[in-house]
Design an enzyme around this catalytic site. Sequence first.
Site, mmCIF file in Angstrom:
data_model
loop_
_atom_site.group_PDB
_atom_site.id
_atom_site.type_symbol
_atom_site.label_atom_id
_atom_site.label_comp_id
_atom_site.label_asym_id
_atom_site.label_seq_id
_atom_site.Cartn_x
_atom_site.Cartn_y
_atom_site.Cartn_z
ATOM 1 C CB ALA A 61 -12.028 -8.537 8.985
ATOM 2 C CD GLN A 63 -9.461 -2.553 13.830
ATOM 3 O OE1 GLN A 63 -9.804 -3.042 14.830
ATOM 4 N NE2 GLN A 63 -8.098 -2.058 13.817
ATOM 5 C CB SER A 64 -11.260 -10.117 13.207
ATOM 6 O OG SER A 64 -11.844 -11.110 13.804
ATOM 7 C CG ASN A 65 -15.063 -7.359 17.003
ATOM 8 O OD1 ASN A 65 -14.416 -6.399 17.731
ATOM 9 N ND2 ASN A 65 -16.056 -7.222 16.181
ATOM 10 C CG PHE A 66 -14.280 -14.914 15.864
ATOM 11 C CD1 PHE A 66 -14.314 -15.399 17.083
ATOM 12 C CD2 PHE A 66 -14.751 -15.744 14.845
ATOM 13 C CE1 PHE A 66 -14.607 -16.727 17.349
ATOM 14 C CE2 PHE A 66 -15.209 -17.172 15.081
ATOM 15 C CZ PHE A 66 -15.150 -17.704 16.544
#
Length: 323
Positions: A61, A63-66
């Site tokens: 996404a 705002q992906s942390n991954f």
Amino acid sequence: MSGPTPLERLDRLSSELGIDLWLKRDDLTGLGFGGNKTRQLEFYFGDALQKGADTILITGAVQSNFVRSAAAAAAKLGMQSVLQLEERVSDMGEAYYSSGNVFLAQILGAEHMTYPEGEDEAGADAALHARADELKAQGHNPYVIHLGLNHPPLGALGYVVAGQELCQQMPDIDAIVVPSGSGATHGGLLTGVALEENAASVFGVCVRRDSDKQMVRMNTVLQKLADLLNIDAAPLQDRVRVMDEALPPGYGKLSGGTQAALDKMARTEGIFLDPVYTAKTFAGLLHLVGAGEIQPGQKVVMVHTGGLPALFGYQNELVDNLS
């Protein structure tokens, strides 16, 4: 890239809720603002390095942390990163697209791509492979971290280790509460707990899809993970517990309960949660206590999976709700 993370007792919340509540601080894994993805990426990057890769490609996404963590890992290992950002969350403001994880990934020097859909894992993976083919033609050796379920869940192995680590830190645990999205963290943790022959209940709080759909996904993840470990999946699948009471209005969207959970953790224990994963997880834990599924006096661990940079992507919405 990471080591064992601490357990922290939440004294004031324990007293208020009538349980023995602890936080597994996987927000402190250390790489690029920390979070649960570091444990998963260790296995993907190990495979990538074995294959001589010089570039990593991954989808998440906006705002992906991954993807932010993948960019940090790539920088640490002298690799390039290509981050494909999906449109999973509608009607978000400018800050969502420019701050938080997006901003950090820019500092890390990542290349950005976009993908117009948020529920098309096969299409997103295909778009990454198309970019990988371009990189190969330029002399690079790319490695794709897949989104879809038709690939081995290597990242879940990181949470098999985490589940074993947690049981060794606290053998008498009664219940564990963890976000359940891709299924890698939830499935790996459940498997690690089972391998330690620990009977703790593992509750997965749905953050992306409803409990029926998440149960199907979890059964698939656990089967593929069991295949990697050469163990029987059935006992793991029998232990899956998912709940979606904290999910509405959907992935990446705040509800009053999510905001209240985020505020309660901050104002009672001085610990920040993120609006996408951990605030919903804590809201789910509060529901479990209220519904009696977590009993008074039980020793409970909530896994803090990090994601704090996303707070800044949601700043305007959070401030509006606070006011």
